[in-house]
Design an enzyme around this catalytic site. Structure first.
Site, PDB file in Angstrom:
ATOM      1  N   ASP A 135     -19.033  54.989  13.466  1.00 34.17           N
ATOM      2  CA  ASP A 135     -17.627  54.659  13.260  1.00 34.17           C
ATOM      3  C   ASP A 135     -16.920  55.683  12.386  1.00 34.17           C
ATOM      4  O   ASP A 135     -15.686  55.736  12.365  1.00 34.17           O
ATOM      5  CB  ASP A 135     -17.517  53.260  12.638  1.00 34.17           C
ATOM      6  CG  ASP A 135     -16.099  52.736  12.633  1.00 34.17           C
ATOM      7  OD1 ASP A 135     -15.456  52.778  13.696  1.00 34.17           O
ATOM      8  OD2 ASP A 135     -15.628  52.292  11.577  1.00 34.17           O
ATOM      9  N   ARG A 136     -17.676  56.496  11.639  1.00 32.80           N
ATOM     10  CA  ARG A 136     -17.058  57.488  10.759  1.00 32.80           C
ATOM     11  C   ARG A 136     -16.543  58.698  11.540  1.00 32.80           C
ATOM     12  O   ARG A 136     -15.742  59.474  11.013  1.00 32.80           O
ATOM     13  CB  ARG A 136     -18.058  57.956   9.699  1.00 32.80           C
ATOM     14  CG  ARG A 136     -18.307  56.916   8.623  1.00 32.80           C
ATOM     15  CD  ARG A 136     -17.072  56.675   7.800  1.00 32.80           C
ATOM     16  NE  ARG A 136     -17.281  55.604   6.832  1.00 32.80           N
ATOM     17  CZ  ARG A 136     -16.339  55.114   6.069  1.00 32.80           C
ATOM     18  NH1 ARG A 136     -15.118  55.579   6.168  1.00 32.80           N
ATOM     19  NH2 ARG A 136     -16.601  54.142   5.217  1.00 32.80           N
ATOM     20  N   MET A 193      -9.882  48.018  11.871  1.00 32.19           N
ATOM     21  CA  MET A 193      -8.600  48.681  12.083  1.00 32.19           C
ATOM     22  C   MET A 193      -8.706  50.200  12.120  1.00 32.19           C
ATOM     23  O   MET A 193      -7.707  50.883  12.327  1.00 32.19           O
ATOM     24  CB  MET A 193      -7.624  48.284  10.963  1.00 32.19           C
ATOM     25  CG  MET A 193      -7.243  46.819  10.962  1.00 32.19           C
ATOM     26  SD  MET A 193      -6.385  46.317  12.475  1.00 32.19           S
ATOM     27  CE  MET A 193      -4.918  47.353  12.396  1.00 32.19           C
ATOM     28  N   ARG A 194      -9.905  50.742  11.914  1.00 30.80           N
ATOM     29  CA  ARG A 194     -10.026  52.194  11.897  1.00 30.80           C
ATOM     30  C   ARG A 194      -9.657  52.798  13.248  1.00 30.80           C
ATOM     31  O   ARG A 194      -9.072  53.889  13.317  1.00 30.80           O
ATOM     32  CB  ARG A 194     -11.444  52.610  11.490  1.00 30.80           C
ATOM     33  CG  ARG A 194     -11.594  54.119  11.364  1.00 30.80           C
ATOM     34  CD  ARG A 194     -12.948  54.523  10.817  1.00 30.80           C
ATOM     35  NE  ARG A 194     -12.998  54.313   9.377  1.00 30.80           N
ATOM     36  CZ  ARG A 194     -13.845  53.506   8.769  1.00 30.80           C
ATOM     37  NH1 ARG A 194     -14.713  52.816   9.477  1.00 30.80           N
ATOM     38  NH2 ARG A 194     -13.837  53.379   7.467  1.00 30.80           N
ATOM     39  N   ALA A 195      -9.961  52.093  14.345  1.00 31.75           N
ATOM     40  CA  ALA A 195      -9.638  52.619  15.669  1.00 31.75           C
ATOM     41  C   ALA A 195      -8.137  52.795  15.841  1.00 31.75           C
ATOM     42  O   ALA A 195      -7.674  53.806  16.401  1.00 31.75           O
ATOM     43  CB  ALA A 195     -10.188  51.685  16.747  1.00 31.75           C
TER      44      ALA A 195
END
Length: 709
Positions: A193-194, A274-276
């Site tokens: 995810d990073r 919410m990173r996407a």
């Protein structure tokens, strides 16, 4: 220093080049993860990117690359006086897979600390990569403790080093780029995810494109400097375009309509967190700036989704990454198109390749026509493609019958019965940990106890080679009695090499989990085989989480087969398991012999990795295969052979029905390990299994008792 391969000379790889350039335009996008088979120019393209990045201004003499306009107030080399600064090229720092923690975050100068009483700090790779690129080749093989440090630095934009009473903090903001071959194992979800964007690459199947790859590679190897000079004009154009896009980026407008498209897309694909949404917004604005526009269009949002979402929508380790483009278009079609603003000189679409120039090179900075990279071939887009794009079957069992790769299938007479179609696995469940007894020294993981470089400190010893982890108290204790004889006069201790002590630590290791699965006719009942596959799939999920290598041996008919050699790719094992057919006799003895052969070879390749054998069978033995003799006697001898080698084993008893023969229990006794039923494999009913494995393997005398019985 050797001349690097030019970025614009990479043939094809449109998505890869675009993702890298978008990060060059907007480092806030968050980096790129490049997934693909070997020989597809992954590393070549990444290493060539640094030449396209604008130079950075740094404080002269600062080891941590502080910016003159805004130096880090906590910089270990600070405080910095006002200075005009000096420009240097952007760095690309490579993190080797086998790097130590000290090499990554930096290390204290122990010799100066003990001898002079000063706290001296030597920066690591994170400091070198600040305001540049940190490149990790084979990132999926990186040790867990290094991944944890990368996660911390990427999240906070700083590196903290605290040890032996010294605390150091410095800025560490970098563009994280990783390349990997999925066949060698997957990434932890936290690290996955990073990465802001992800790209799938594969070698082109077009002969013309492959010819161009070979032609350019040979030309480069014959004269690297001359080859780079021929592409210098294209490199300069791309570099100028990156600078222009960076200058335009603050002016790009992200409208409410575009934000709604981004939010609806992320919600529609059920991505976590919410990173996407944030990454998609940054990517869409970078796409607009790269195209020379100040407004984000629907096409930018669509391209951003294809790059930012595939690796974020996975639900378990065995789901293939990807995005349903039809669903994506359906979501975006709910929103009306915005009228693009008038741009004086609109740039061509960055997702398409232009026609080659008269000299065979690209006419615009995006690069030449589709094809492959210098180390192997280009990529075809992940979606679409015609018959020429078809991949050869990954599994030899899928090859055509008249293909030389197709394995010979035994006839119904040899098999003892017709082959039955593969059935789907039942829903996986959580299992309790199976571990190998004793204390190992294998690769870092999460299964069995082991002496590792990281973990809790259990003692000290004289270093066998280079000192890596100093045990400070033990070193001081060894040096203290000799200070008067050594003429100590100052506050620092007089240390000799013989005084140094290495800290011994205990953590967890990863093991080789070898599955031996019965696929014979006695297992062929559809409901029964579905439950068996579900159990093995559950154990594979456990192996994935514990960073194990896995292998798969199956037996049916007249022989045993190594369906999957030991690998770190648990996905590959799950795929082979899903396609496993059943039917025929039960060559249990040959299956155990095949397992013994596999473990013997792996012991030579990786002697420090300890094996765990998981035999999934009902215990029936009806065929001795090519070995001949009594099947049951062969099975018993094969099991004792494995037990004599000290292999930790578990038998998963698949026998069902009101009448049970207990054959799996007898097999477990010969193997020197426990037997557990399919139901007993679940986490809530497996309490004593680990203890049983440890007891059975650590008391070899019990083998004799069982055999005598």
């Amino acid at each position: 220093m050797s001349t690097p391969y030019p970025f614009t000379a990479v043939v094809g790889q449109t998505d890869l080049r675009l993702a890298l350039l978008l990060n060059a335009v907007s480092p806030a996008v968050g980096g790129v993860l490049v997934r693909g088979e070997k020989g597809t120019a992954k590393s070549t393209a990444v290493r060539a990117l640094s030449a396209l990045l604008p130079a950075v201004d740094v404080v002269p003499g600062c080891r941590f690359s502080c910016a003159p306009a805004a130096p880090d107030p906590d910089c270990p080399d600070g405080p910095h006086e006002d200075s005009p600064g000096s420009a240097r090229p952007a760095r690309m720092v490579e993190l080797p897979v086998g790097a130590s923690e000290d090499r990554l975050v930096g290390a204290l100068d122990i010799e100066r600390a003990l001898a002079e009483g000063v706290k001296a700090f030597e920066p690591g790779l994170l400091a070198d990569a600040h305001r540049g690129i940190l490149y990790v080749d084979e990132v999926n093989l990186l040790h867990d403790h290094l991944i944890d440090l990368l996660l911390d630095a990427a999240a906070m934009g700083a590196s903290y080093v605290e040890r032996e009473g010294v605390s150091v903090r410095h800025a560490a903001r970098f563009l994280l780029v990783g390349t990997m071959n999925p066949e060698e194992g997957e990434l932890r979800p936290q690290l996955l995810d990073r990465f802001g964007l992800t790209v799938e690459v594969a070698a082109s199947r077009e002969p013309a494109q492959r010819v161009e790859v070979v032609r350019r590679r040979l030309s480069y190897e014959d004269d690297p400097a001359g080859f780079a000079a021929r592409w210098s004009g294209d490199e300069s154009e791309v570099r100028a375009r990156v600078v222009a896009a960076r200058a335009l980026l603050p002016q790009v407008r992200l409208s409410d309509n575009a934000l709604l498209q981004i939010a609806a897309t992320c919600a529609g694909f059920e991505v976590d967190g919410m990173r996407a949404d944030i990454v998609m917004a940054r990517t869409a604005t970078a796409l607009a700036a790269w195209a020379g526009r100040t407004a984000v269009l629907k096409e930018d949002v669509r391209q951003a989704a294809l790059l930012a979402l595939p690796h974020r929508r996975r639900r378990n380790p065995f789901d293939a990454p990807g995005l349903d483009e039809d669903k994506l278009d359906e979501i975006l079609d709910r929103f009306p198109d915005e009228e693009p603003e008038d741009d004086p000189d609109p740039e061509p679409d960055p997702g398409t390749d232009p026609e080659p120039g008269p000299d065979g090179g690209p006419e615009n900075p995006q690069g030449p026509d589709d094809g492959g990279g210098p180390d192997g071939g280009g990529a075809v887009p992940p979606q679409g493609g015609g018959p020429q794009d078809a991949q050869p079957p990954a599994d030899p069992a899928e090859a055509p019958a008249d293909s030389p790769e197709a394995p010979r299938q035994p006839s119904a007479q040899e098999d003892g019965g017709p082959e039955q179609a593969a059935v789907r696995a039942a829903e996986p469940f959580r299992t309790k940990m199976l571990s190998v007894p004793g204390l190992g020294e294998g690769a870092a993981g999460r299964r069995s106890r082991a002496r590792t470089a990281h973990g809790r400190t259990t003692g000290a010893q004289r270093p066998r080679g280079q000192l890596t982890k100093l045990h400070l108290a033990a070193t001081v204790h060894a040096a203290a009695p000799h200070q008067k004889a050594r003429g100590r006069a100052g506050r620092g201790l007089v240390i000799r090499k013989d005084d140094l002590r290495q800290a011994t630590r205990e953590g967890r290791e990863g093991n080789l989990v070898l599955f031996v699965v019965d696929a014979s006719g006695s297992m062929a009942a559809r409901q029964r085989m579905s439950a068996v596959k579900g159990a093995v799939l559950s154990l594979l999920l456990d192996a994935y989480q514990r960073r194990d290598k896995v292998g798969l041996v199956t037996f049916r008919g007249a022989a045993a087969q190594l369906a999957l050699p030991p690998t770190s790719s648990v996905d590959a094992a799950a795929a082979r398991l899903e396609k496993l057919p059943t039917g025929g006799r039960t060559p249990l003895g040959p299956g155990l012999l095949k397992a013994h052969e596999v473990l013997r070879i792996e012991r030579l390749r990786d002697p420090s990795r300890r094996p765990l054998l998981v035999v999934v069978t009902d215990g029936r033995a009806t065929s001795a295969g090519a070995v001949g003799g009594d099947p049951r006697e062969l099975t018993a001898r094969s099991a004792r052979l494995l037990a004599a080698d000290g292999v930790a084993s578990v038998v998963v008893d698949c026998e069902s029905g009101p009448v049970r023969l207990g054959l799996a229990g007898a097999l477990a006794a010969d193997l020197g390990g426990p037997a557990v039923t399919l139901d007993g494999l679940r986490a809530d009913s497996l309490a004593g299994l680990v203890k049983d494995v440890r007891t059975a393997v650590t008391t070899p005398a019990s083998h004799t008792t069982r055999r005598a019985a």
